[in-house]
Design a protein around this motif. Structure first.
Motif, PDB file in Angstrom:
ATOM      1  N   TYR A 119      49.257  58.209  31.058  1.00  6.70           N
ATOM      2  CA  TYR A 119      47.657  58.433  31.551  1.00  6.70           C
ATOM      3  C   TYR A 119      46.492  57.317  31.796  1.00  6.70           C
ATOM      4  O   TYR A 119      45.866  57.264  32.795  1.00  6.70           O
ATOM      5  N   PHE A 120      47.030  56.090  30.892  1.00  6.17           N
ATOM      6  CA  PHE A 120      45.326  55.763  30.417  1.00  6.17           C
ATOM      7  C   PHE A 120      46.106  54.228  32.434  1.00  6.17           C
ATOM      8  O   PHE A 120      45.256  54.175  33.139  1.00  6.17           O
ATOM      9  N   GLY A 121      47.260  54.292  32.694  1.00  4.79           N
ATOM     10  CA  GLY A 121      47.536  53.744  33.082  1.00  4.79           C
ATOM     11  C   GLY A 121      47.378  54.156  34.501  1.00  4.79           C
ATOM     12  O   GLY A 121      47.234  53.271  35.694  1.00  4.79           O
ATOM     13  N   MET A 122      47.718  55.294  34.537  1.00  5.09           N
ATOM     14  CA  MET A 122      46.683  56.349  36.527  1.00  5.09           C
ATOM     15  C   MET A 122      45.862  55.982  35.874  1.00  5.09           C
ATOM     16  O   MET A 122      45.327  55.642  37.282  1.00  5.09           O
ATOM     17  N   THR A 123      44.462  56.201  35.276  1.00  2.00           N
ATOM     18  CA  THR A 123      43.469  56.845  35.593  1.00  2.00           C
ATOM     19  C   THR A 123      42.965  56.122  35.350  1.00  2.00           C
ATOM     20  O   THR A 123      42.286  54.992  35.837  1.00  2.00           O
ATOM     21  N   GLY A 124      43.225  54.131  34.643  1.00  3.66           N
ATOM     22  CA  GLY A 124      43.026  53.404  34.329  1.00  3.66           C
ATOM     23  C   GLY A 124      42.719  52.783  35.846  1.00  3.66           C
ATOM     24  O   GLY A 124      42.009  52.042  36.694  1.00  3.66           O
TER      25      GLY A 124
END
Lengths: 557, 246
Positions: free
Chosen positions: B183-188
């Motif tokens: 989640y953090f990887g993609m949205t970041g």
């Protein structure tokens, strides 16, 4: 042409404004938007990168000359071969021809004043420098031992400097993408009126095909390297089997870029060979459309064969079979090119100048490298020689023996245009012969050893000598050849640099070529052309005659 | 693009060029179409860049569906939906701004670009609240991942999704950890693109206010607009993939 006297007096207008004298000062270079200056700076930086890579290679060959741990420890050896690979791939071969020679020549070949996006071009150069700094940082703080492929899970666990190296490759990827975007837009939009796709020189075709690969493949490498960096920093688990991830997925991602990348290296080299062979055979290129379309075919099929790097990774046998078949397909357009080059020379008037000697060298070495590629494309043979010196020999024949040699030939071909100076042709020709001998001394023994079981990436082969005592002699031959080869490269570079000081001023068209870059002065003026020259067949040499007074060719009236 | 070109056909001397036409182009049309081709190729590379990520997501999700079922309970669908609407609206104002630039309505273009900026800012603020909320409960993607067990129980345990893996607390914590990494990887990465978009929009807004653009030269606004639509489009895929899983 080889008989041009070296002492012919300079007969060209002294005060002509050219791109080298157009503006002065360091800043006029670092922030220039002129594609020619950017190309020259790329050329200089790429020479530095190549020297670094060669230095690493010599350490490897020196270590392998004698069995046992001799000059470096096994850990240092791992770092040296990793940096040798990474520097040679990311800093040398990939940008070599497109970013330096391509940048310089492409707009002039199209009769244009510059590439479509000069600022993007400059950004590409600056990113290259940043990427280079990251690699140098990695080198000085202690290196990297993953191999240039950064395979997980080792690359997420090793305590060497993976992240700076990965970021360096990431930045260099953007440098490559920007060059690709620029070349596609330039080829589409900057052609002069009347230059249809089939009146474009073949070097432009090959750069265009290369640019397609650069923009389609490189982003995937970028995200892969980013995921690897995140994996190391945070531990998401995409590539980590402990957390449910799949390390083979990394290999798929990596080779989805890195296999097409070998065509980024070889296609522009093939473009140079097409130009050089036609010009120095004084004969129209044979099979223009076949050569042009085979470049595009290689670019497209090249995207579908990445799995042949992974025959032993545990991918399904069905996938391996399909990848193997598709790999053989790539041989078809490559073969088409080679036969067309041979047919171009047939009954031509071959002038053995330095660029032509290197083109012939290319044909020999590419022949060996390409055919051994077919052995490796066959699943059964591949599994047998996987991770042996055979693979090392194969890709050095195609990467260095073909792409690298064509790069040298291309530099020698366009050097008079770039610098306005003629070099000593005899030295160049002698070097070409020495390279032929030294190259085969260095790499042919690796084929033999590879088939007999010499693994790649090993710093020592003492235990192998019991069963294969010939490995000692073969390794010594390879190491001697390696040092001879490096020495010859040094002479080749010195010959060019010496011409800057002592070289005879070059005429506008020393080789009698018909492409547009030879119609402007050597070196070209800042704007290349006041207006685009009339478009003619780039391989029609009929109305070019040799002019004794300038030592170059002029159009017959 | 209008048919007429800005300078006469000889167009080689620098003097024949208007200030906004780069010296190596013959006509406004050539300059505009080169830029258009360039930005489309760039967007292609962006799509491929993100497709690597989507591909990794697909492989991981196919292998471990429970990770995503467990994890999505931690995300707030209303906040994600608000952000989706905000971004789609910003695409509208952006497209409108391009149109206004093309017909010389400078003031309207500036206002619309400012509204687009406001939407982009809103998106990031909402995203910031979502990140902060996770941070507060120890749901950090780093090695310091220290989840608030009670919070997890209240979010995930409350739902009956039929997943058997979700019933094992230790397994659930590992699932949550992996999901948050993705989640953090993609949205970041998407948020970074929003930031880049904000910088680009500020740049064209400044040039709009300065009066750089006209009927024949509006390329930069158009190109920034195309980039912005792509950023929007990527979010439209991220929202269902991360928030709306059942």
């Amino acid at each position: 042409m080889a008989a041009i006297p070296d002492s012919a007096p300079a007969a060209r207008p002294a005060a002509a404004d050219n791109y080298l004298t157009h503006a002065r000062g360091l800043m006029s270079w670092i922030f220039t938007l002129d594609h020619k200056r950017i190309g020259v700076m790329f050329l200089a930086l790429i020479w530095v990168a190549m020297a670094l890579g060669v230095l690493f290679a010599l350490i490897l060959r020196a270590e392998l000359a004698d069995p046992g741990e001799t000059i470096v420890s096994k850990n240092v050896y791992n770092r040296v071969f990793t940096l040798h690979g990474a520097v040679m791939i990311f800093l040398f071969i990939i940008p070599s021809i497109p970013s330096s020679l391509g940048n310089f020549v492409l707009p002039i070949m199209l009769g244009a004043k510059d590439v479509a996006f000069p600022r993007l071009n400059l950004a590409s150069l600056h990113l290259y420098v940043f990427g280079m700094l990251f690699f140098l940082f990695t080198l000085f703080v202690g290196g990297l031992d993953t191999g240039w492929t950064f395979y997980t899970p080792y690359s997420t666990e090793t305590n060497t400097w993976v992240i700076p190296a990965v970021l360096g490759a990431f930045i260099l990827g953007f440098s490559s993408i920007f060059t690709g975007i620029n070349f596609i837009a330039t080829t589409h939009m900057m052609r002069p009126p009347g230059m249809s796709w089939f009146k474009m020189p073949l070097f432009v075709w090959s750069l265009y095909a290369t640019a397609i690969i650069q923009v389609l493949a490189t982003p995937v490498l970028a995200i892969t390297l980013l995921l690897l960096a995140v994996e190391r920093l945070v531990g998401v688990g995409i590539f980590d089997p402990d957390k449910g991830g799949d390390p083979v997925l990394f290999q798929h991602f990596f080779w989805f870029y890195s296999h097409p990348a070998v065509y980024i290296m070889i296609l522009p080299a093939m473009g140079i060979i097409s130009e050089v062979i036609s010009v120095f055979s004084r004969k129209h290129i044979f099979g223009f459309k076949f050569i042009a379309f085979s470049s595009v075919a290689i670019a497209l099929i090249g995207f579908l064969v990445w799995g042949h790097h992974m025959f032993t990774s545990g991918q399904s046998p069905l996938a391996s079979t399909i990848f193997s078949l598709l790999t053989f397909f790539v041989a078809i357009p490559s073969g088409i090119k080679v036969f067309n080059w041979l047919a171009t020379m047939y009954k031509g008037v071959v002038h053995l100048t330095t660029p032509m000697c290197f083109a012939l060298l290319f044909l020999i070495l590419f022949g060996i490298g390409g055919l051994t590629g077919l052995f490796l494309g066959a699943v059964a043979a591949n599994v047998h020689v996987h991770d042996t010196a055979f693979v090392v020999a194969h890709f050095h024949y195609v990467m260095f023996g073909s792409a690298g040699i064509a790069f040298i030939g291309g530099i020698y071909y366009w050097w008079p245009k770039i610098t306005g100076r003629m070099y000593n042709d005899l030295v160049g020709r002698i070097c070409a012969v020495v390279v032929l001998i030294a190259f085969n001394m260095t790499y042919f023994p690796l084929f033999i050893m590879g088939v007999r079981g010499m693994p790649r990436r090993y710093h020592d082969y003492e235990r192998l000598l019991e069963k294969n005592p010939e490995f000692f002699d073969l390794n010594v031959i390879a190491s001697v050849g390696g040092f001879l080869l490096a020495g010859t490269l040094l002479v080749l570079a010195a010959n060019l640099l010496f011409s800057l000081v002592r070289g005879r001023p070059a005429p506008a068209n020393p080789w009698g070529a018909a492409t547009m870059e030879w119609q402007c002065a050597s070196p070209p003026p800042h704007d290349n052309f006041a207006s685009p020259p009339p478009v003619t067949d780039p391989y029609d040499f009929g109305n070019l005659t040799y002019d004794e007074t300038t030592g170059g060719y002029v159009s017959a009236p | 693009m209008t048919e007429h070109t800005a300078c006469t056909t000889d167009g080689h001397g620098a003097n024949a060029h208007p200030a906004w036409l780069a010296h190596h182009f013959h006509s406004a049309r050539q300059q505009y179409e080169s830029g258009k081709l360039g930005i489309w190729i760039f967007l292609l590379t962006e799509v491929l860049f993100f497709s690597g990520l989507f591909c990794a997501y697909a492989v991981y999700r196919a292998n471990h569906p429970a990770v995503f079922v467990d994890g999505h309970h931690l995300l707030s669908t209303p906040l994600g939906a608000i952000n989706t609407i905000v971004l789609i609206f910003s695409s509208l104002t952006m497209a409108w701004a391009v149109r206004c630039t093309q017909v010389d309505q400078r003031k309207a273009a500036a206002v619309l670009l400012a509204v687009t900026l406001l939407c982009a800012g809103t998106f990031l603020v909402v995203k910031g609240f979502e990140y902060h909320h996770k941070w507060k409960h120890g749901l950090v993607p780093a090695h310091e991942f220290a989840p608030d067990e009670q919070y997890l129980e209240s979010r995930i345990g409350a739902h009956e999704d039929g997943s058997t893996l979700g019933r094992d607390p230790a397994q659930r914590v590992r699932n949550v950890r992996t999901f948050l990494g993705i989640y953090f990887g993609m949205t970041g990465l998407h948020a970074l693109h929003v930031v880049a978009g904000i910088i680009a929009i500020v740049w064209v807004l400044r040039r709009t206010v300065r009066g750089d653009f006209n009927r024949q030269y509006f390329g930069p606004v158009d190109f920034v607009g195309l980039y912005w639509h792509l950023v929007d489009l990527i979010w439209i895929y991220l929202f269902p993939l991360l928030y709306l899983i059942h």
